[in-house]
Design a protein around this motif. Structure first.
Motif, short mmCIF file in Angstrom:
data_model
loop_
_atom_site.label_atom_id
_atom_site.label_comp_id
_atom_site.label_asym_id
_atom_site.label_seq_id
_atom_site.Cartn_x
_atom_site.Cartn_y
_atom_site.Cartn_z
N GLY A 28 22.40 6.81 -66.35
CA GLY A 28 21.42 5.89 -66.33
C GLY A 28 21.20 4.77 -65.22
N GLU A 29 21.75 5.16 -64.22
CA GLU A 29 21.82 4.14 -63.14
C GLU A 29 20.68 4.50 -62.15
OE1 GLU A 29 24.86 2.08 -60.18
OE2 GLU A 29 25.17 4.28 -60.43
N LEU A 30 20.07 3.72 -61.54
CA LEU A 30 18.96 3.81 -60.40
C LEU A 30 19.52 3.53 -59.10
CD1 LEU A 30 15.02 3.19 -60.75
CD2 LEU A 30 16.47 2.87 -58.49
N VAL A 31 19.69 4.57 -58.23
CA VAL A 31 20.34 4.26 -56.88
C VAL A 31 19.19 4.30 -55.86
CG1 VAL A 31 21.99 4.63 -55.25
CG2 VAL A 31 22.69 4.46 -57.42
N THR A 32 18.99 3.45 -55.17
CA THR A 32 18.03 3.68 -54.18
C THR A 32 18.64 3.92 -52.76
OG1 THR A 32 18.06 1.20 -53.55
CG2 THR A 32 16.01 2.12 -54.94
N LEU A 33 18.30 4.81 -52.02
CA LEU A 33 18.86 5.30 -50.72
C LEU A 33 17.73 4.85 -49.71
CD1 LEU A 33 19.63 9.11 -51.29
CD2 LEU A 33 21.01 6.90 -51.90
N VAL A 34 18.38 4.13 -48.76
CA VAL A 34 17.40 3.33 -47.74
C VAL A 34 18.03 3.26 -46.29
CG1 VAL A 34 18.21 0.94 -48.13
CG2 VAL A 34 16.09 0.94 -47.18
N GLY A 35 17.08 3.60 -45.39
CA GLY A 35 17.51 3.62 -43.98
C GLY A 35 16.25 4.19 -43.31
N PRO A 36 16.53 4.17 -41.87
CA PRO A 36 15.55 4.76 -41.03
C PRO A 36 15.36 5.98 -40.99
CG PRO A 36 17.59 4.11 -39.84
CD PRO A 36 17.72 3.76 -41.27
N SER A 37 14.09 6.62 -40.64
CA SER A 37 13.74 7.95 -40.49
C SER A 37 14.87 8.63 -39.81
CB SER A 37 12.59 8.15 -39.62
OG SER A 37 11.46 7.66 -40.55
N GLY A 38 15.28 9.96 -40.60
CA GLY A 38 16.18 10.88 -39.77
C GLY A 38 17.64 10.22 -40.12
N CYS A 39 17.91 9.43 -40.80
CA CYS A 39 19.42 8.98 -41.35
C CYS A 39 20.03 9.68 -42.42
CB CYS A 39 19.41 7.38 -41.82
SG CYS A 39 18.55 7.50 -43.41
N GLY A 40 19.36 10.77 -43.18
CA GLY A 40 19.97 11.66 -44.04
C GLY A 40 19.77 11.33 -45.38
N LYS A 41 19.02 10.37 -45.80
CA LYS A 41 18.84 10.00 -47.18
C LYS A 41 18.11 11.07 -48.07
CE LYS A 41 14.84 6.91 -46.08
NZ LYS A 41 14.58 7.51 -44.52
N THR A 42 16.93 11.72 -47.34
CA THR A 42 16.45 12.85 -47.99
C THR A 42 16.97 13.94 -48.19
OG1 THR A 42 14.06 11.71 -47.43
CG2 THR A 42 14.13 14.17 -48.05
N THR A 43 17.94 14.43 -47.08
CA THR A 43 18.60 15.68 -47.22
C THR A 43 19.79 15.40 -48.40
OG1 THR A 43 18.42 15.70 -44.83
CG2 THR A 43 20.37 16.82 -46.02
N THR A 44 20.16 13.83 -48.58
CA THR A 44 21.13 13.55 -49.50
C THR A 44 20.79 14.20 -50.72
OG1 THR A 44 22.33 11.96 -47.95
CG2 THR A 44 22.61 12.13 -50.63
N MET A 45 19.54 13.70 -51.12
CA MET A 45 18.83 13.94 -52.50
C MET A 45 18.53 15.24 -52.56
SD MET A 45 15.16 12.31 -53.90
CE MET A 45 14.21 13.65 -52.88
#
Length: 363
Positions: A28-45
């Motif tokens: 039930g938690e919403l965690v936002t992943l934020v950071g510059p392009s190419g930092c790995g946040k989309t890969t994580t998801m």
């Protein structure tokens, strides 16, 4: 609900996109992943639904290693919303929304009924929009359909990759508000990727600030802004982070002032300014300090448009003051009745912001 255990993603060319990542997202938690392009946040998801496979470590959803689940079956049970939506152009809005339930074997009538229910939930009347095609919708409407489609199979997990990034700022803010309302009802476990710090702050129960392939800090947005864990995080959130805290600090009753009040049909009182209430206790207007003698309050009351409900952010309250060029903003109950509770002045707003900093434990 989602757990990363020492996850690393390294590509064939030697690039390390994610480096020994460990964190957990509660149900039930919403965690936002934020950071510059190419930092790995989309890969994580994308490692959650196996669009990317980890080089080492484990990703678990509801306690189960995702590599033990067929990837197609896994993706059908995890909602996924991307920036460009990806609606089928040859299918109607209702058919697009019913896609996943139909793939899971739900009967046509039941799937369409579920789709209609979700379209209504995201603010699109199925009687009006259900038979339209994607190219007949605005960008914001297509994003709403994308969210409805992701929720159609009632997945416990929702992955969102820059879902509102392709629309203009006004529509984006409306979509964020709509999504917050929706999340308060459905309470999905959400990973939300964004490059926009203000969006991460506004939406996240917690926010993960990425460096290069690593999470530099994972905390409540107010904590990240008020007590950055590293110099990198401090630089990323900016020198104006105190102002950004306005967006995550709510208006509370303890910070309201209580100026004199009068009822609309009372005889005109003497003395300084006063807040005017109607018979039900709703804010109607105000009386200036300088006014004529005699008559009723109604005859000399001035309108008062600067008002916000309790629980609104300090940013909303401050913006309302500026919008109406007001010296204070009236605060009402948050429920349907909206009775008057008090006023928030610039001085008390500043005090509320200072108090919110004090509750953050220094690092």
């Amino acid at each position: 609900m989602i757990r990363f255990e020492h996850v690393t993603k390294r590509y064939a060319d030697g690039t390390t996109a994610v480096d020994d990542l460990s964190f957990e997202v509660a149900e039930g938690e919403l965690v936002t992943l934020v950071g510059p392009s190419g930092c790995g946040k989309t890969t994580t998801m994308r490692m959650v639904n196996r669009l990317e496979e980890p080089t080492s470590g484990r990703v678990l959803v509801a306690g189960r290693d995702t590599t033990a689940t067929d990837p197609v079956e896994l993706r059908r049970r995890i909602g996924y919303v991307i920036q460009q939506v990806g609606l089928f152009p040859h299918r109607t809005v209702l058919e697009n929304t019913a896609t996943v339930p139909r793939l899971l074997g739900t009967g046509k009538a039941r799937a369409r009924a579920r789709a209609a229910e979700l379209l209504d939930l995201v603010g699109l009347d199925p009687a009006v929009y259900g038979d339209r095609y994607p190219d007949q919708l605005s960008g914001g409407q297509r994003q709403r359909v994308g969210v409805a489609r992701a929720l159609a199979a009632d997945p416990p997990v929702l992955l969102m990759d820059e879902p509102f990034g392709a629309v203009d700022p006004v529509v984006r803010e409306r979509l964020q508000s709509e999504f917050l309302r929706l999340q308060s009802q459905v309470r999905k476990t959400v990973l939300f990727v964004t490059h926009d710090l203000e969006e991460a702050v506004r939406l996240g129960d917690r926010m993960a600030v990425y460096g290069q392939g690593r999470i530099e800090q994972l905390d409540a947005p107010a904590t990240v802004l008020g007590s950055p864990a590293t110099p990198y995080v401090a630089e990323f959130v900016g020198a104006d982070r105190a102002l950004k805290r306005l967006a995550v600090t709510p208006v509370e009753e303890a910070h309201l002032e209580q100026p004199p009040t009068v009822r609309l049909d009372d005889p005109l009182p003497s003395g300084g300014p006063a807040v005017v209430l109607d018979a039900a206790g709703h804010p109607y207007g105000w009386l200036p300090a300088t006014r004529g003698a005699g008559g009723t309050v109604r005859e000399q009351a001035r309108s008062m448009d600067a008002r916000v409900p309790l629980g609104s952010s300090l940013k909303e309250a401050f913006s309302t003051m500026l919008q109406y060029d007001a010296g204070w903003v009236a605060v009402t109950e948050a429920g349907g009745d909206r009775r008057y509770l008090g006023v928030l002045t610039p001085e008390r707003l500043h005090e509320a912001l200072r108090d919110s900093v004090r509750v953050v434990t220094p690092r």
